[in-house]
Scaffold this motif. Structure first.
Motif, mmCIF file in Angstrom:
data_model
loop_
_atom_site.group_PDB
_atom_site.id
_atom_site.type_symbol
_atom_site.label_atom_id
_atom_site.label_comp_id
_atom_site.label_asym_id
_atom_site.label_seq_id
_atom_site.Cartn_x
_atom_site.Cartn_y
_atom_site.Cartn_z
ATOM 1 N N HIS A 83 -79.658 32.781 -48.744
ATOM 2 C CA HIS A 83 -78.889 33.056 -49.971
ATOM 3 C C HIS A 83 -77.582 32.263 -49.994
ATOM 4 O O HIS A 83 -76.810 32.391 -50.936
ATOM 5 N N ALA A 84 -77.310 31.519 -48.925
ATOM 6 C CA ALA A 84 -76.040 30.794 -48.843
ATOM 7 C C ALA A 84 -76.037 29.607 -49.806
ATOM 8 O O ALA A 84 -77.081 29.195 -50.327
ATOM 9 N N THR A 85 -74.847 29.091 -50.023
ATOM 10 C CA THR A 85 -74.709 27.903 -50.865
ATOM 11 C C THR A 85 -73.992 26.823 -50.059
ATOM 12 O O THR A 85 -73.321 27.121 -49.058
ATOM 13 N N VAL A 86 -74.135 25.597 -50.506
ATOM 14 C CA VAL A 86 -73.447 24.481 -49.849
ATOM 15 C C VAL A 86 -72.222 24.125 -50.682
ATOM 16 O O VAL A 86 -72.314 23.950 -51.893
ATOM 17 N N GLN A 87 -71.091 24.092 -49.998
ATOM 18 C CA GLN A 87 -69.879 23.626 -50.674
ATOM 19 C C GLN A 87 -69.284 22.525 -49.794
ATOM 20 O O GLN A 87 -68.918 22.791 -48.636
ATOM 21 N N GLY A 88 -69.205 21.342 -50.322
ATOM 22 C CA GLY A 88 -68.689 20.211 -49.547
ATOM 23 C C GLY A 88 -69.538 19.995 -48.314
ATOM 24 O O GLY A 88 -70.747 19.798 -48.402
ATOM 25 N N SER A 116 -86.401 32.597 -37.632
ATOM 26 C CA SER A 116 -86.114 32.136 -38.981
ATOM 27 C C SER A 116 -84.895 31.223 -38.931
ATOM 28 O O SER A 116 -83.884 31.554 -38.323
ATOM 29 N N LEU A 117 -85.030 30.057 -39.533
ATOM 30 C CA LEU A 117 -83.944 29.071 -39.553
ATOM 31 C C LEU A 117 -83.642 28.702 -40.998
ATOM 32 O O LEU A 117 -84.503 28.863 -41.872
ATOM 33 N N VAL A 118 -82.450 28.190 -41.223
ATOM 34 C CA VAL A 118 -82.196 27.556 -42.527
ATOM 35 C C VAL A 118 -81.815 26.095 -42.297
ATOM 36 O O VAL A 118 -81.031 25.770 -41.409
ATOM 37 N N LEU A 119 -82.422 25.244 -43.113
ATOM 38 C CA LEU A 119 -82.004 23.842 -43.185
ATOM 39 C C LEU A 119 -81.063 23.735 -44.366
ATOM 40 O O LEU A 119 -81.282 24.381 -45.393
ATOM 41 N N PHE A 120 -80.042 22.927 -44.244
ATOM 42 C CA PHE A 120 -79.202 22.653 -45.415
ATOM 43 C C PHE A 120 -78.643 21.250 -45.318
ATOM 44 O O PHE A 120 -78.519 20.692 -44.229
ATOM 45 N N ARG A 121 -78.362 20.695 -46.494
ATOM 46 C CA ARG A 121 -77.788 19.358 -46.516
ATOM 47 C C ARG A 121 -76.454 19.407 -47.250
ATOM 48 O O ARG A 121 -76.355 19.961 -48.346
ATOM 49 N N THR A 122 -75.445 18.852 -46.596
ATOM 50 C CA THR A 122 -74.122 18.855 -47.201
ATOM 51 C C THR A 122 -74.076 17.854 -48.349
ATOM 52 O O THR A 122 -74.970 17.039 -48.528
ATOM 53 N N ARG A 123 -72.984 17.923 -49.093
ATOM 54 C CA ARG A 123 -72.835 17.006 -50.237
ATOM 55 C C ARG A 123 -72.708 15.565 -49.774
ATOM 56 O O ARG A 123 -72.963 14.642 -50.548
ATOM 57 N N THR A 124 -72.302 15.351 -48.500
ATOM 58 C CA THR A 124 -72.210 13.970 -48.003
ATOM 59 C C THR A 124 -73.493 13.547 -47.262
ATOM 60 O O THR A 124 -73.531 12.486 -46.661
ATOM 61 N N GLY A 125 -74.498 14.401 -47.275
ATOM 62 C CA GLY A 125 -75.798 13.986 -46.769
ATOM 63 C C GLY A 125 -76.132 14.413 -45.348
ATOM 64 O O GLY A 125 -77.219 14.130 -44.863
ATOM 65 N N GLN A 126 -75.203 15.101 -44.661
ATOM 66 C CA GLN A 126 -75.528 15.558 -43.302
ATOM 67 C C GLN A 126 -76.535 16.714 -43.382
ATOM 68 O O GLN A 126 -76.465 17.547 -44.297
ATOM 69 N N LEU A 127 -77.396 16.754 -42.380
ATOM 70 C CA LEU A 127 -78.415 17.808 -42.351
ATOM 71 C C LEU A 127 -78.113 18.781 -41.219
ATOM 72 O O LEU A 127 -77.780 18.357 -40.110
ATOM 73 N N VAL A 145 -85.035 18.587 -48.935
ATOM 74 C CA VAL A 145 -83.703 19.108 -48.596
ATOM 75 C C VAL A 145 -82.667 18.111 -49.127
ATOM 76 O O VAL A 145 -82.072 17.352 -48.371
ATOM 77 N N ARG A 146 -82.464 18.146 -50.404
ATOM 78 C CA ARG A 146 -81.522 17.223 -51.032
ATOM 79 C C ARG A 146 -80.106 17.749 -50.841
ATOM 80 O O ARG A 146 -79.924 18.928 -50.478
ATOM 81 N N PRO A 147 -79.073 16.923 -51.077
ATOM 82 C CA PRO A 147 -77.695 17.416 -50.934
ATOM 83 C C PRO A 147 -77.478 18.692 -51.747
ATOM 84 O O PRO A 147 -77.858 18.774 -52.916
ATOM 85 N N GLY A 148 -76.928 19.697 -51.085
ATOM 86 C CA GLY A 148 -76.683 20.981 -51.747
ATOM 87 C C GLY A 148 -77.820 21.973 -51.563
ATOM 88 O O GLY A 148 -77.683 23.156 -51.906
ATOM 89 N N ALA A 149 -78.931 21.534 -50.991
ATOM 90 C CA ALA A 149 -80.096 22.427 -50.877
ATOM 91 C C ALA A 149 -80.033 23.273 -49.604
ATOM 92 O O ALA A 149 -79.487 22.857 -48.578
ATOM 93 N N VAL A 150 -80.600 24.474 -49.675
ATOM 94 C CA VAL A 150 -80.757 25.372 -48.526
ATOM 95 C C VAL A 150 -82.227 25.768 -48.501
ATOM 96 O O VAL A 150 -82.775 26.174 -49.534
ATOM 97 N N ARG A 151 -82.855 25.648 -47.326
ATOM 98 C CA ARG A 151 -84.295 25.908 -47.259
ATOM 99 C C ARG A 151 -84.595 26.700 -45.995
ATOM 100 O O ARG A 151 -84.172 26.328 -44.903
ATOM 101 N N GLU A 152 -85.351 27.750 -46.140
ATOM 102 C CA GLU A 152 -85.717 28.574 -44.979
ATOM 103 C C GLU A 152 -86.965 27.995 -44.324
ATOM 104 O O GLU A 152 -87.906 27.594 -45.013
ATOM 105 N N VAL A 153 -86.966 27.931 -42.987
ATOM 106 C CA VAL A 153 -88.170 27.519 -42.262
ATOM 107 C C VAL A 153 -88.379 28.465 -41.082
ATOM 108 O O VAL A 153 -87.428 29.096 -40.601
ATOM 109 N N ALA A 154 -89.609 28.566 -40.635
ATOM 110 C CA ALA A 154 -89.933 29.440 -39.498
ATOM 111 C C ALA A 154 -90.400 28.575 -38.335
ATOM 112 O O ALA A 154 -91.209 27.651 -38.508
#
Ligand code: FES
Ligand SMILES: [Fe+2]
Length: 316
Positions: A76-81, A49-60, A35-44
């Motif tokens: 299908h979402a994207t990370v912006q900032g 169903s959950l999504v993990l995402f990491r912001t561009r500043t590294g928050q999870l 889950v690198r910055p900008g990544a969105v990952r689905e987990v169960a």
């Protein structure tokens, strides 16, 4: 093999409940590197169903996967900032689920998420009663994670394996040099301590025998789906944190492996990972396809099964 069982609070256990598929508590759902910055990952997790995402500043963040506006799947979402942006109407959510710069959408449900040892832990259940299971002096160790492994068996079979002392010789080529001890210290974990010596002749066996001067002291803490293993090899200590995530008909096993920080840490931690992985691979092979029976005459297995049955659970 002798096994001594000490129970500090045995009366608090519930012996006849079924094994929980989803005990409340922490689950390892991914490696941090996935889950690198900008990544969105689905987990169960527990049928959700959950999504993990990491912001561009590294928050999870870990959010319910379905957008609270109209239900689009946020994989299908994207990370912006610092926000996760739903693709359908572009509402933006922070890692805490709050809606950024709009009052026309409910907040998303956020799950408690933490990162330790290079692993991502998500808490099942809204009330967090205990912190992420952690080996002693974990901050003095350097850590490396291993690739997750899917095993075609229940997570109970994997957890029980760690308390099944007779299989040590048959599968791992290790022999106990003194009686193993199972200790129920509190409601949150079951502790196993044993000292073994190597009787195998494979490469990892010979290396372990040489490194440990043939005395491997192991302390294993089972918290349910998280198992923490600490080994004392005399001249150094190593640790492993294993997460068992129920997944379809089987279990997805994640692991992080640590060794005391010092000279050549990078090399030594990779060797530690290799030795732990060589040990665990022997289990994966024989546990795969197992239909666990828990009515065996084995004190370690019985103690663990009783402990697992006592865990608070999401399933009933
Ligand atoms: S469904 Fe997500 S913003 Fe509308
Ligand atoms: Fe094993």
């Amino acid at each position: 093999m002798t096994l001594a069982l000490r129970t500090a609070r045995e009366s608090t256990l519930v012996p006849l409940a079924p094994l929980p598929q989803w005990p409340l508590g922490w689950y390892v759902v991914a490696r941090s590197s996935e889950v690198r910055p900008g990544a969105v990952r689905e987990v169960a997790l527990a049928g959700q169903s959950l999504v993990l995402f990491r912001t561009r500043t590294g928050q999870l963040g870990a959010l319910d996967a379905f957008c609270p506006h109209m239900g689009a799947h946020l994989r299908h979402a994207t990370v912006q900032g610092d926000a996760l942006v739903c693709p359908l109407h572009r509402f933006r959510f922070g890692v805490d689920g709050s809606v950024v710069a709009s009052s026309r959408c409910e907040r998303a449900r956020a799950h408690v998420v933490e990162e330790r040892f290079g692993l991502v832990f998500v808490h099942l259940g809204d009330v967090v009663r205990a912190s992420v299971p952690t080996p002693e002096a974990a901050d003095e160790l350097v850590w490396a994670t291993g690739a997750p492994v899917h095993v075609d068996a229940s997570w109970h079979a994997m957890a029980v394996n760690g308390f099944d002392m007779p299989h040590l010789a048959a599968v791992h080529q290790r022999r106990l040099v003194e009686p193993a001890e199972v200790v129920i210290e509190d409601r949150e974990r079951l502790v196993l301590r044993y000292t073994s010596r190597v009787i195998g002749s494979g490469l990892s066996d010979r290396l372990m025998k040489w490194l440990a001067r043939d005395r491997i002291r192991v302390t294993q803490h089972c918290y349910g789906t998280i198992v923490v293993v600490q080994t004392d090899l005399g001249f150094t200590r190593t640790a492993a944190v294993l997460g068992l995530l129920p997944c379809g008909d089987g279990v997805r096993a994640h692991g992080a492996f640590g060794i005391r920080r010092g000279l050549f840490s990078g090399l030594r931690v990779r060797l530690t990972r290799w030795l732990f992985t060589a040990f665990l691979r022997r289990d994966f092979g024989v546990v795969s396809g197992m239909l666990l029976r828990t009515d065996v005459e084995d004190e370690g297995v019985r103690a663990l099964v009783t402990f697992l049955r006592s865990l608070p659970r999401a399933d009933s």
